[in-house]
Design a protein around this motif. Sequence first.
Motif, PDB file in Angstrom:
ATOM      1  N   THR A  16      -4.926  -0.119 -12.573  1.00  0.00           N
ATOM      2  CA  THR A  16      -5.925  -1.134 -12.229  1.00  0.00           C
ATOM      3  C   THR A  16      -5.284  -2.267 -11.442  1.00  0.00           C
ATOM      4  O   THR A  16      -5.825  -2.715 -10.424  1.00  0.00           O
ATOM      5  CB  THR A  16      -6.597  -1.680 -13.504  1.00  0.00           C
ATOM      6  N   GLU A  17      -4.114  -2.723 -11.902  1.00  0.00           N
ATOM      7  CA  GLU A  17      -3.420  -3.798 -11.188  1.00  0.00           C
ATOM      8  C   GLU A  17      -3.005  -3.349  -9.790  1.00  0.00           C
ATOM      9  O   GLU A  17      -3.169  -4.082  -8.819  1.00  0.00           O
ATOM     10  CB  GLU A  17      -2.187  -4.257 -11.968  1.00  0.00           C
ATOM     11  N   LEU A  18      -2.482  -2.132  -9.687  1.00  0.00           N
ATOM     12  CA  LEU A  18      -2.102  -1.613  -8.371  1.00  0.00           C
ATOM     13  C   LEU A  18      -3.320  -1.527  -7.468  1.00  0.00           C
ATOM     14  O   LEU A  18      -3.255  -1.909  -6.297  1.00  0.00           O
ATOM     15  CB  LEU A  18      -1.429  -0.244  -8.502  1.00  0.00           C
ATOM     16  N   ALA A  19      -4.436  -1.049  -7.999  1.00  0.00           N
ATOM     17  CA  ALA A  19      -5.667  -0.949  -7.208  1.00  0.00           C
ATOM     18  C   ALA A  19      -6.080  -2.320  -6.680  1.00  0.00           C
ATOM     19  O   ALA A  19      -6.411  -2.465  -5.491  1.00  0.00           O
ATOM     20  CB  ALA A  19      -6.788  -0.336  -8.051  1.00  0.00           C
ATOM     21  N   ASN A  20      -6.033  -3.323  -7.548  1.00  0.00           N
ATOM     22  CA  ASN A  20      -6.407  -4.685  -7.133  1.00  0.00           C
ATOM     23  C   ASN A  20      -5.482  -5.198  -6.038  1.00  0.00           C
ATOM     24  O   ASN A  20      -5.939  -5.789  -5.051  1.00  0.00           O
ATOM     25  CB  ASN A  20      -6.387  -5.635  -8.323  1.00  0.00           C
ATOM     26  N   ARG A  21      -4.186  -4.978  -6.188  1.00  0.00           N
ATOM     27  CA  ARG A  21      -3.219  -5.478  -5.207  1.00  0.00           C
ATOM     28  C   ARG A  21      -3.284  -4.717  -3.890  1.00  0.00           C
ATOM     29  O   ARG A  21      -2.977  -5.280  -2.840  1.00  0.00           O
ATOM     30  CB  ARG A  21      -1.814  -5.445  -5.801  1.00  0.00           C
ATOM     31  N   LEU A  22      -3.702  -3.447  -3.947  1.00  0.00           N
ATOM     32  CA  LEU A  22      -3.859  -2.652  -2.725  1.00  0.00           C
ATOM     33  C   LEU A  22      -5.193  -2.892  -2.031  1.00  0.00           C
ATOM     34  O   LEU A  22      -5.361  -2.544  -0.875  1.00  0.00           O
ATOM     35  CB  LEU A  22      -3.783  -1.157  -3.059  1.00  0.00           C
ATOM     36  N   GLY A  23      -6.162  -3.416  -2.778  1.00  0.00           N
ATOM     37  CA  GLY A  23      -7.510  -3.542  -2.234  1.00  0.00           C
ATOM     38  C   GLY A  23      -8.241  -2.211  -2.235  1.00  0.00           C
ATOM     39  O   GLY A  23      -9.102  -1.952  -1.394  1.00  0.00           O
ATOM     40  N   LYS A  24      -7.863  -1.346  -3.187  1.00  0.00           N
ATOM     41  CA  LYS A  24      -8.480  -0.024  -3.338  1.00  0.00           C
ATOM     42  C   LYS A  24      -9.200   0.027  -4.678  1.00  0.00           C
ATOM     43  O   LYS A  24      -8.972  -0.788  -5.555  1.00  0.00           O
ATOM     44  CB  LYS A  24      -7.417   1.084  -3.324  1.00  0.00           C
ATOM     45  N   THR A  25     -10.037   1.030  -4.857  1.00  0.00           N
ATOM     46  CA  THR A  25     -10.704   1.204  -6.140  1.00  0.00           C
ATOM     47  C   THR A  25      -9.734   1.826  -7.143  1.00  0.00           C
ATOM     48  O   THR A  25      -8.767   2.497  -6.758  1.00  0.00           O
ATOM     49  CB  THR A  25     -11.929   2.131  -6.016  1.00  0.00           C
ATOM     50  N   PHE A  26     -10.035   1.621  -8.424  1.00  0.00           N
ATOM     51  CA  PHE A  26      -9.241   2.275  -9.463  1.00  0.00           C
ATOM     52  C   PHE A  26      -9.280   3.778  -9.272  1.00  0.00           C
ATOM     53  O   PHE A  26      -8.259   4.463  -9.420  1.00  0.00           O
ATOM     54  CB  PHE A  26      -9.763   1.919 -10.865  1.00  0.00           C
ATOM     55  N   ASN A  27     -10.462   4.318  -8.952  1.00  0.00           N
ATOM     56  CA  ASN A  27     -10.595   5.768  -8.782  1.00  0.00           C
ATOM     57  C   ASN A  27      -9.674   6.311  -7.700  1.00  0.00           C
ATOM     58  O   ASN A  27      -9.067   7.371  -7.867  1.00  0.00           O
ATOM     59  CB  ASN A  27     -12.050   6.155  -8.475  1.00  0.00           C
ATOM     60  N   MET A  28      -9.541   5.583  -6.584  1.00  0.00           N
ATOM     61  CA  MET A  28      -8.664   6.052  -5.510  1.00  0.00           C
ATOM     62  C   MET A  28      -7.211   6.021  -5.960  1.00  0.00           C
ATOM     63  O   MET A  28      -6.467   6.980  -5.741  1.00  0.00           O
ATOM     64  CB  MET A  28      -8.850   5.196  -4.251  1.00  0.00           C
ATOM     65  N   VAL A  29      -6.795   4.962  -6.622  1.00  0.00           N
ATOM     66  CA  VAL A  29      -5.411   4.877  -7.108  1.00  0.00           C
ATOM     67  C   VAL A  29      -5.155   5.959  -8.151  1.00  0.00           C
ATOM     68  O   VAL A  29      -4.090   6.567  -8.171  1.00  0.00           O
ATOM     69  CB  VAL A  29      -5.097   3.462  -7.650  1.00  0.00           C
ATOM     70  N   ASN A  30      -6.142   6.240  -8.982  1.00  0.00           N
ATOM     71  CA  ASN A  30      -5.988   7.310  -9.967  1.00  0.00           C
ATOM     72  C   ASN A  30      -5.810   8.661  -9.285  1.00  0.00           C
ATOM     73  O   ASN A  30      -5.009   9.486  -9.733  1.00  0.00           O
ATOM     74  CB  ASN A  30      -7.183   7.327 -10.926  1.00  0.00           C
ATOM     75  N   LEU A  31      -6.519   8.895  -8.208  1.00  0.00           N
ATOM     76  CA  LEU A  31      -6.349  10.135  -7.449  1.00  0.00           C
ATOM     77  C   LEU A  31      -4.935  10.227  -6.876  1.00  0.00           C
ATOM     78  O   LEU A  31      -4.326  11.291  -6.876  1.00  0.00           O
ATOM     79  CB  LEU A  31      -7.386  10.242  -6.332  1.00  0.00           C
TER      80      LEU A  31
END
Length: 67
Positions: A16-31
């Motif tokens: 979740t933190e990585l997603a926020n810092r990347l400006g991506k959704t949690f779902n995309m980072v999870n993929l």
Amino acid sequence: MNRIKEVLEAKGISQTELANRLGKTFNMVNLYATNKVQPPIPVLYKIADILNVDIRELLIPNKLKQI
């Protein structure tokens, strides 16, 4: 193949933190983290910057060294 999930765990950073810092959704980072989708090279560089690691640490070698 990548090692994003392992590096996140080692650094104590959530997806979740990585997603926020990347400006991506949690779902995309999870993929990305589950190797269902590989991040584009520019995104991989940004992930490496956020995690403060060499980009090579996020990758699984495609060939093993022969001794």
